[in-house]
Design a protein around this motif. Structure first.
Motif, mmCIF file in Angstrom:
data_model
loop_
_atom_site.group_PDB
_atom_site.id
_atom_site.type_symbol
_atom_site.label_atom_id
_atom_site.label_comp_id
_atom_site.label_asym_id
_atom_site.label_seq_id
_atom_site.Cartn_x
_atom_site.Cartn_y
_atom_site.Cartn_z
ATOM 1 N N LEU A 58 40.703 65.892 12.236
ATOM 2 C CA LEU A 58 41.842 66.087 13.131
ATOM 3 C C LEU A 58 41.393 66.759 14.423
ATOM 4 N N HIS A 59 42.160 66.518 15.481
ATOM 5 C CA HIS A 59 41.851 67.137 16.767
ATOM 6 C C HIS A 59 42.309 68.595 16.783
ATOM 7 N N LYS A 60 41.726 69.370 17.673
ATOM 8 C CA LYS A 60 42.127 70.776 17.798
ATOM 9 C C LYS A 60 43.546 70.873 18.340
ATOM 10 N N ASP A 61 44.227 71.919 17.921
ATOM 11 C CA ASP A 61 45.561 72.188 18.464
ATOM 12 C C ASP A 61 45.385 73.097 19.686
ATOM 13 N N LYS A 62 45.244 72.466 20.850
ATOM 14 C CA LYS A 62 44.969 73.236 22.077
ATOM 15 C C LYS A 62 46.149 74.119 22.466
ATOM 16 N N THR A 63 47.360 73.680 22.114
ATOM 17 C CA THR A 63 48.554 74.478 22.442
ATOM 18 C C THR A 63 48.521 75.813 21.706
ATOM 19 N N LEU A 64 48.158 75.776 20.417
ATOM 20 C CA LEU A 64 48.075 77.014 19.630
ATOM 21 C C LEU A 64 47.008 77.941 20.218
ATOM 22 N N ILE A 65 45.842 77.382 20.521
ATOM 23 C CA ILE A 65 44.744 78.208 21.049
ATOM 24 C C ILE A 65 45.159 78.873 22.357
ATOM 25 N N LYS A 66 45.833 78.111 23.229
ATOM 26 C CA LYS A 66 46.290 78.680 24.515
ATOM 27 C C LYS A 66 47.293 79.810 24.283
ATOM 28 N N ARG A 67 48.207 79.610 23.332
ATOM 29 C CA ARG A 67 49.212 80.646 23.038
ATOM 30 C C ARG A 67 48.550 81.926 22.537
ATOM 31 N N LEU A 68 47.554 81.762 21.658
ATOM 32 C CA LEU A 68 46.871 82.944 21.109
ATOM 33 C C LEU A 68 46.059 83.667 22.183
ATOM 34 N N LEU A 69 45.344 82.898 23.010
ATOM 35 C CA LEU A 69 44.528 83.514 24.064
ATOM 36 C C LEU A 69 45.412 84.188 25.115
ATOM 37 N N LYS A 70 46.550 83.557 25.412
ATOM 38 C CA LYS A 70 47.490 84.176 26.355
ATOM 39 C C LYS A 70 48.075 85.453 25.755
ATOM 40 N N GLY A 71 48.274 85.432 24.445
ATOM 41 C CA GLY A 71 48.769 86.637 23.760
ATOM 42 C C GLY A 71 47.791 87.792 23.875
ATOM 43 N N ILE A 72 46.488 87.480 23.827
ATOM 44 C CA ILE A 72 45.470 88.537 23.994
ATOM 45 C C ILE A 72 45.550 89.123 25.395
ATOM 46 N N GLN A 73 45.656 88.252 26.392
ATOM 47 C CA GLN A 73 45.731 88.712 27.787
ATOM 48 C C GLN A 73 46.958 89.591 28.017
ATOM 49 N N ARG A 74 48.051 89.242 27.344
ATOM 50 C CA ARG A 74 49.288 90.007 27.524
ATOM 51 C C ARG A 74 49.397 91.183 26.563
ATOM 52 N N LYS A 75 48.293 91.392 25.795
ATOM 53 C CA LYS A 75 48.248 92.493 24.816
ATOM 54 C C LYS A 75 49.397 92.413 23.811
ATOM 55 N N ARG A 76 49.641 91.198 23.341
ATOM 56 C CA ARG A 76 50.647 90.985 22.306
ATOM 57 C C ARG A 76 50.169 91.648 21.016
ATOM 58 N N PRO A 77 51.060 92.318 20.254
ATOM 59 C CA PRO A 77 50.637 92.999 19.017
ATOM 60 C C PRO A 77 49.944 92.038 18.059
#
Length: 540
Positions: A344-363
């Protein structure tokens, strides 16, 4: 250890009565071990509590080695980690008198182990000039058949520092407190007092809705308010565990789904054991810290090497997928060493959400919830077509008649299943593209398919048995008996008795009322027979 056991204080029984000595304690923990470092012997068992709990010599040796980090990963301070150990000399009964109810009601992943122990370790290494080696090195280990990693590691945080200061009297007092806890019952919220703290936990049940919050599911029972609520007895911080491999989460999911063996190498036992626990399903995943294992395990098809978390700007640096040929004996760089190609292909949407969460210091707990939901939905998208096809193999209820054996479950045909995917495949519930058919074909060859199929087939067979018993209860036995010989009637009695015993022994999904009616039917049939046959059937 034996000398210390004899010299130790006698057991003080808990005020609350239990069927066996330490029965309530054994519902949670089999024993507590203290492992120390002896200059002549190396790691040595200093204490086992309760004193009369018997580990085999092989188990003691294994616990000693597994509860000390190797010198490569050694550092000053306190470290917590988990290991899993096969019982030596076969499985044995526990002091806890369990009738099997817990395993029937608990999720499969949280069932009480029959042939393995979990070891929950709190290791302390500090400089100490009074010791000949110059260091104080000791591990406190909780040995249990339950995979409650969060609960037991939190418990160790309370117990271990106090134990290292006050030694055995403290341990004895704590064990006596645990011996007053109620047993773990799936679906119940429990208050567990220990060392002046009350831990409130909810024991997961197999009827829980997947992915729902265990805290929200707690019924508002008449429980005293507890100072500390543990959100989960077993769930790890998935996001923290997977930070260096977020972009490869799809590959790791596929490898675990297919039951592929994997070695996890990490710089510390806590990182290694947490990664293994975050990955598993029922397949072989080995976690190590010593780089010399690379040479020993270099023939394994998949090796995940992680290092200390490093940041690339404000994002965690991601490991790369590398060929197994690039695996070096010692100085191996972090990476996933494998020749596996994902279906299966990578879920790029999930990866972007998680990486953006790190930048925004999401818990971290919010990030973990996102990751857990993604993996749950992915697994459900894969398994639901299999469940639907399996359900179609079940005979229709109208085909179940009281006086004939229930019809057989139709055989699983892989090609028929593959055809069903055209209109009822994972594409209906999952946006991920890729070779789903190839993934299913590979899954059919894996040990995980065999385990899943056996479990589902057993559940369906039990359901058939239950429906057959209900059909018997609805039938007119008197009408059936009119034209039957004594031999046929006696044969029916014996078969009904066998069904009744099997239903109770296997805990079939049958109402107690139905079982009582079948039992009454048997008595009615026997009473219609001649006295000599009645005597034989009443006293088989």
């Amino acid at each position: 250890m034996d000398a210390l056991s004899r010299a130790g204080p006698s057991r003080r029984r808990a005020a609350v009565a239990s069927p066996l000595p330490w029965g309530r304690f054994a519902a949670w923990i089999d024993c507590v071990c203290v492992v120390t470092f002896d200059l002549e012997l190396g790691q040595a068992m200093e204490l086992v509590y309760p004193h009369d709990f018997r580990l085999t010599e092989k188990e003691k040796t294994s616990i000693c080695y597994l509860s000390f980090p190797d010198s490569y990963s050694g550092g000053l301070g306190d470290t917590q980690f988990t290991f899993r150990l096969r019982q030596a000399g076969g499985s044995r009964s526990s002091l806890f008198q369990d009738d099997g109810r817990y395993n029937r009601e608990a999720p499969l992943t949280l069932q009480r182990e029959a042939a393995h122990y979990f070891g929950y370790v709190y290791f302390r290494q500090v400089k100490d000039s009074s010791m000949r080696r110059g260091y104080f090195q000791k591990s406190l280990v909780l040995v249990s058949r339950l995979p409650y990693v969060n609960l037991f590691q939190y418990l160790l945080q309370l117990i271990a520092p106090e134990y290292f200061d006050k030694l055995e009297p403290c341990l004895e007092a704590v064990c006596n407190e645990i011996d007053q806890w109620p047993p773990p019952v799936p679906g119940q919220t429990l208050n567990l007092p220990v060392m002046g703290v009350v831990i409130q936990v909810r024991i997961p049940s197999r009827v829980d809705k997947p992915g729902s919050s265990p805290v929200k599911q707690c019924n508002q029972e008449n429980l005293l308010p507890a100072p500390l609520v543990l959100p989960s007895v077993y769930e790890l911080d998935l996001f923290r565990c997977f930070q260096p491999v977020l972009i490869h989460i799809q590959m790791l999911w596929e490898l675990m789904l297919l039951g592929e063996p994997m070695v996890v190498m990490a710089p510390s036992p806590s990182m290694s054991s947490e990664m293994v626990l975050a990955l598993t399903r029922p397949n072989i995943v080995v976690g190590v810290t010593n780089p010399f294992f690379i040479k020993t395990l270099q023939h394994w098809p998949h090796i995940l090497r992680v290092g200390e978390l490093r940041m690339a700007g404000d994002l965690p640096k991601q490991v790369k997928v590398k060929k197994l040929a690039k695996l070096k004996t010692l100085d191996t760089k972090p990476g996933i060493y494998t020749s596996y190609k994902t279906f299966l292909h990578k879920d790029k949407t999930l990866i972007k959400r998680l990486l953006k969460g790190i930048q925004r210091k999401r818990p971290s707990e919010v990030q973990s919830a996102l990751l857990r939901r993604h993996l749950l939905e992915l697994t459900q998208s894969f398994i639901i077509p299999l469940e639907h096809y399996m359900a179609s193999l079940m005979p229709l209820q109208r085909a179940i008649t009281p006086w004939k054996n229930p019809p057989q479950i139709r055989p699983f045909c892989q090609e028929d299943f593959m055809k069903s995917l055209e209109h009822a495949g994972p594409q209906l519930t999952c946006v991920l593209k890729g070779d789903w058919l190839g993934l299913y074909r590979r899954f059919f060859k894996s040990p995980n398919f065999d385990g899943w199929f056996r479990q589902r087939h057993r559940e369906m067979s039990q359901k058939l048995e239950a429906l057959h018993l209900e059909a018997i209860c609805e039938a007119d036995i008197g009408a059936w008996m009119k034209d039957k010989s004594e031999v046929e009637i006696v044969d029916l009695v014996l078969k009904l008795r066998e069904k009744l015993v099997r239903a109770r022994c296997q805990h079939l999904p049958v109402k107690e009322e139905t079982l009582q009616r079948v039992s009454l039917y048997i008595d009615t049939i026997i009473s219609s027979l001649p006295e000599d046959l009645q005597t034989v059937l009443h006293h088989p």
